[in-house]
Design a protein around this motif. Structure first.
Motif, PDB file in Angstrom:
ATOM      1  N   THR A  13       0.771  -1.174   0.065  1.00  0.00           N
ATOM      2  CA  THR A  13      -0.171   0.024  -0.060  1.00  0.00           C
ATOM      3  C   THR A  13       0.823   1.418   0.032  1.00  0.00           C
ATOM      4  OG1 THR A  13       0.000   0.146   2.435  1.00  0.00           O
ATOM      5  CG2 THR A  13      -1.689  -0.943   1.286  1.00  0.00           C
ATOM      6  N   ASN A  62      -0.871   5.982   2.782  1.00  0.00           N
ATOM      7  CA  ASN A  62      -2.320   6.110   3.142  1.00  0.00           C
ATOM      8  C   ASN A  62      -3.211   4.889   3.475  1.00  0.00           C
ATOM      9  OD1 ASN A  62      -2.622   5.311   0.540  1.00  0.00           O
ATOM     10  ND2 ASN A  62      -3.753   6.799  -0.448  1.00  0.00           N
ATOM     11  N   GLY A  63      -2.325   3.941   3.431  1.00  0.00           N
ATOM     12  CA  GLY A  63      -2.775   2.655   3.508  1.00  0.00           C
ATOM     13  C   GLY A  63      -3.811   1.835   2.485  1.00  0.00           C
ATOM     14  N   VAL A 106       3.129   0.433   5.843  1.00  0.00           N
ATOM     15  CA  VAL A 106       2.254   1.104   7.163  1.00  0.00           C
ATOM     16  C   VAL A 106       1.278   0.109   7.295  1.00  0.00           C
ATOM     17  CG1 VAL A 106       2.592   3.600   6.836  1.00  0.00           C
ATOM     18  CG2 VAL A 106       0.791   2.408   5.578  1.00  0.00           C
ATOM     19  N   TYR A 143      -2.863  -1.204   7.796  1.00  0.00           N
ATOM     20  CA  TYR A 143      -3.630  -0.706   7.237  1.00  0.00           C
ATOM     21  C   TYR A 143      -5.260  -1.536   7.406  1.00  0.00           C
ATOM     22  CZ  TYR A 143      -3.226  -4.346   3.676  1.00  0.00           C
ATOM     23  OH  TYR A 143      -2.944  -5.403   3.045  1.00  0.00           O
ATOM     24  N   TRP A 184      -7.320  -4.305  11.589  1.00  0.00           N
ATOM     25  CA  TRP A 184      -6.018  -3.943  10.794  1.00  0.00           C
ATOM     26  C   TRP A 184      -5.211  -5.337  10.531  1.00  0.00           C
ATOM     27  CZ3 TRP A 184      -4.760   1.324  10.213  1.00  0.00           C
ATOM     28  CH2 TRP A 184      -5.624   2.071  10.364  1.00  0.00           C
ATOM     29  N   ALA A 231       1.917  -3.972   9.019  1.00  0.00           N
ATOM     30  CA  ALA A 231       2.605  -3.694   7.818  1.00  0.00           C
ATOM     31  C   ALA A 231       3.490  -4.480   7.104  1.00  0.00           C
ATOM     32  CB  ALA A 231       3.559  -2.392   8.338  1.00  0.00           C
ATOM     33  N   SER A 242       6.145  -2.939  13.276  1.00  0.00           N
ATOM     34  CA  SER A 242       4.676  -2.733  13.098  1.00  0.00           C
ATOM     35  C   SER A 242       3.791  -2.824  14.448  1.00  0.00           C
ATOM     36  CB  SER A 242       4.131  -3.454  11.883  1.00  0.00           C
ATOM     37  OG  SER A 242       2.801  -3.112  11.627  1.00  0.00           O
TER      38      SER A 242
END
Ligand code: BEZ
Ligand code: FE
Length: 277
Positions: free
Chosen positions: A153, A156-157, A191, A193, A213, A216, A239
């Motif tokens: 990603t 911004n995820g 990140v 996401y 979630w 990452a 993460s």
């Protein structure tokens, strides 16, 4: 005609007795056996059964060309990871462990050169990082010409294909290992996401107080002639959610560290190890 719960189960199992395909027969009879046992164990009510039918209907209605809510359900129930363990874990302990594919892989990513960036978007935020390593066999011999397909990603995820504006190809790429099995690419640090949570699966997660979630990660599919293909992730050691990834995809051996270099860049080194086959 059945007069008890167990007689009913036996009757339904027997109804599949003439199935000529032995594997199909095994699957259907076992499905009925376990499904009935589950309903008996929880003493399912009429309302619960109706709710389950409605949930499955809504799950199907959420599916489209670009959304597979049933696979998301399988992922969040740990079924996808179980299927992966059943089918892809019989190899060598030294080999890179596989993990789930996920819904955001795109076939035929563009072929990039050694060291190229997979970031195509000019305004991408995120911490610049270099990922490099080798593709080797279980004895450490380089696998020249191995193909490494990576995707992740943006900061911004979101994967490129989730964005409303066209950023297709951003943060994905295909690399060919050199004569020493080496590969290298530039990217940004991945990140955590959330998985798509605006459908029945998201509702299910919230109603059981689970989060949506993923830890990452960078996805990779690595393949080479004469070796077994591996579909895997590299997880960022720093993460959040490594111990509660909502689709149960994390494996200890896949957790790696982004190390800060003197020039400020982050470097992650990772060797993919393939088994012959
Ligand atoms: C992914 O890692 O891309 C993913 C995996 C399972 C569900 C949703 C996303
Ligand atoms: Fe992912």
């Amino acid at each position: 005609m059945a007069t008890s719960e167990s007689e009913l189960t036996a009757e339904v199992i027997a109804s599949f007795g003439n199935t000529t395909d032995p594997r199909l027969k095994e699957i259907m009879q076992s499905l009925v056996k376990h499904l009935h046992a589950f309903a008996r164990e929880i003493r399912i009510t009429d309302e619960e059964w109706l709710f389950a039918m409605d949930f499955l209907t809504r799950t199907g209605q959420m599916c489209s060309d670009v959304r597979q809510e049933f696979i998301l359900l399988s992922d969040t129930l740990g079924l996808s990871s179980l299927v992966d363990l059943i089918n892809h874990s019989k190899g060598d302990d030294r080999a890179t462990e596989p993990t789930i594919l996920g819904p955001f892989h795109v076939a035929n990513s563009r072929l990039l050169n050694y060291g190229d960036s997979i970031v195509t978007r000019s305004l991408t935020e995120g911490e610049p990082a270099i990922v490099r390593g080798r593709v080797v066999d279980v004895d450490g011999n380089p696998i020249s010409g191995a193909m490494i397909d990576v995707w992740q990603t943006d900061a911004n995820g979101l994967y490129d294909i989730q964005e409303s504006n066209d950023v297709s190809g951003n943060l994905r790429g295909l690399f060919k290992a050199d004569a020493d099995g080496k590969y290298e690419f530039r990217t940004i640090r991945p990140v955590p996401y959330p998985i798509p949570a605006d459908g029945p699966v998201g509702k299910m997660l919230r109603s059981v107080s689970r989060h949506e979630w993923r830890a990452a990660h960078i996805h990779a599919i690595v393949e080479a002639q004469g070796y077994r293909q591996v579909t895997t992730h590299i997880f960022d050691k720093e993460s959040k959610y490594l111990d509660s990834d909502t689709v149960f995809g994390v494996k200890e051996s896949l957790i790696k560290e982004f190390v800060k270099q003197p020039d400020g860049n982050l470097l992650l080194e990772y060797d993919f190890v393939l088994v012959k086959g």
